[in-house]
Design a protein around this motif. Sequence first.
Motif, PDB file in Angstrom:
ATOM      1  N   ASP A   5       0.893  -1.227  -0.019  1.00 16.32           N
ATOM      2  CA  ASP A   5      -0.161  -0.053  -0.168  1.00 16.32           C
ATOM      3  C   ASP A   5       0.801   1.232  -0.008  1.00 16.32           C
ATOM      4  OD1 ASP A   5      -2.252   1.502  -0.053  1.00 16.32           O
ATOM      5  OD2 ASP A   5      -2.886   0.998   2.088  1.00 16.32           O
ATOM      6  N   VAL A   6       0.329   2.327  -0.466  1.00 12.24           N
ATOM      7  CA  VAL A   6       1.141   3.519  -0.462  1.00 12.24           C
ATOM      8  C   VAL A   6       0.072   4.584   0.259  1.00 12.24           C
ATOM      9  CG1 VAL A   6       2.077   5.645  -1.576  1.00 12.24           C
ATOM     10  CG2 VAL A   6       2.384   3.369  -2.487  1.00 12.24           C
ATOM     11  N   THR A   7       0.525   5.245   1.740  1.00 10.71           N
ATOM     12  CA  THR A   7      -0.114   6.182   2.267  1.00 10.71           C
ATOM     13  C   THR A   7       0.144   7.467   2.078  1.00 10.71           C
ATOM     14  OG1 THR A   7       1.083   5.642   4.239  1.00 10.71           O
ATOM     15  CG2 THR A   7      -1.057   4.443   3.858  1.00 10.71           C
ATOM     16  N   LEU A   8      -0.438   8.500   2.332  1.00  8.32           N
ATOM     17  CA  LEU A   8       0.052   9.944   2.189  1.00  8.32           C
ATOM     18  C   LEU A   8      -0.132  10.944   3.522  1.00  8.32           C
ATOM     19  CD1 LEU A   8      -1.912  10.903  -1.284  1.00  8.32           C
ATOM     20  CD2 LEU A   8       0.356  10.176  -0.857  1.00  8.32           C
ATOM     21  N   GLU A   9       0.985  11.472   3.739  1.00  5.70           N
ATOM     22  CA  GLU A   9       0.985  12.286   5.280  1.00  5.70           C
ATOM     23  C   GLU A   9       1.608  13.714   4.986  1.00  5.70           C
ATOM     24  OE1 GLU A   9       0.262  10.753   7.655  1.00  5.70           O
ATOM     25  OE2 GLU A   9       0.008   8.413   6.994  1.00  5.70           O
ATOM     26  N   GLN A  10       1.137  14.451   5.829  1.00  2.00           N
ATOM     27  CA  GLN A  10       1.585  15.854   5.685  1.00  2.00           C
ATOM     28  C   GLN A  10       2.992  16.116   6.542  1.00  2.00           C
ATOM     29  OE1 GLN A  10       0.474  18.774   4.487  1.00  2.00           O
ATOM     30  NE2 GLN A  10      -1.209  18.426   3.674  1.00  2.00           N
ATOM     31  N   LYS A  11       3.085  15.079   7.585  1.00  2.30           N
ATOM     32  CA  LYS A  11       4.346  14.983   8.384  1.00  2.30           C
ATOM     33  C   LYS A  11       4.644  13.706   8.593  1.00  2.30           C
ATOM     34  CE  LYS A  11       3.229  19.402  10.795  1.00  2.30           C
ATOM     35  NZ  LYS A  11       2.997  20.129  12.202  1.00  2.30           N
ATOM     36  N   LEU A  12       5.903  13.251   9.056  1.00  2.00           N
ATOM     37  CA  LEU A  12       6.536  12.122   9.282  1.00  2.00           C
ATOM     38  C   LEU A  12       6.724  12.085  10.688  1.00  2.00           C
ATOM     39  CD1 LEU A  12       9.237  11.575   6.586  1.00  2.00           C
ATOM     40  CD2 LEU A  12       6.938  10.655   6.577  1.00  2.00           C
TER      41      LEU A  12
END
Length: 231
Positions: free
Chosen positions: A224-231
């Motif tokens: 899967d690939v998830t999208l984030e604003q911050k790590l």
Amino acid sequence: MARIKPQALLQQSKKKKAPSRISLTTIILFSLIVFMVVFFIFSAYRHFSHRSVNPDELVRYTSRKVGELKNIGVPKYAIIQTSKGAIAVELFKDGSPEIVDEFIQLCQKGNFKGMQFHRVIKHYVIQAGDIHSIGPAEQWTLKGKHYSQLDRSVKHEAFMLGTSKSKHDSKGFELYITTAPIPDLNEKITVFGRVTKGEEVVQEIEEVDTDEHYVPKSAIGIMDVTLEQKL
């Protein structure tokens, strides 16, 4: 005591009632003060009017602010979950806006779930995508050997994320991650991200056994690939 004549009294009364005359010097001085006040007000008005924003600068400023508003909420990172572990990638929205937008849309549609790493060239690149759409491996290996003899000052860094420059549909969106500081691949790849965490996962994928066509002998996929604003 001498009596004052009526005519003399009348003249003395007129002298007392007659208004005093304003001297020429007073008039000039008053006019000069008025002129200085008006001149100061006019100069101040011109000074502050010229400090207003230049139309071209206003357009650039407004465009920048609009762009910043559009970028609010746009993910800055992608987490690629593979069968070997997670790879965190910083997305280059400013450098490749159209590619990043397409990548984000495909992530949201789940396009990369189950995608396989179908080509692994050690000290060069790992590639994920549709295994039926790949070209011959020779064009990559020969290109690498050819460039290795050239000036290596123009090159991609290691752990850069890119995709093919050729026109593609959702199935043809290939993912490339460079595994070493290799020569420039701008003729074939558009770089739109950089690995910030999970370099060891990339290296583990790079070390898998492959056949003579650089296809991994054991399946390595993207879960899967998830999208984030911050790590």
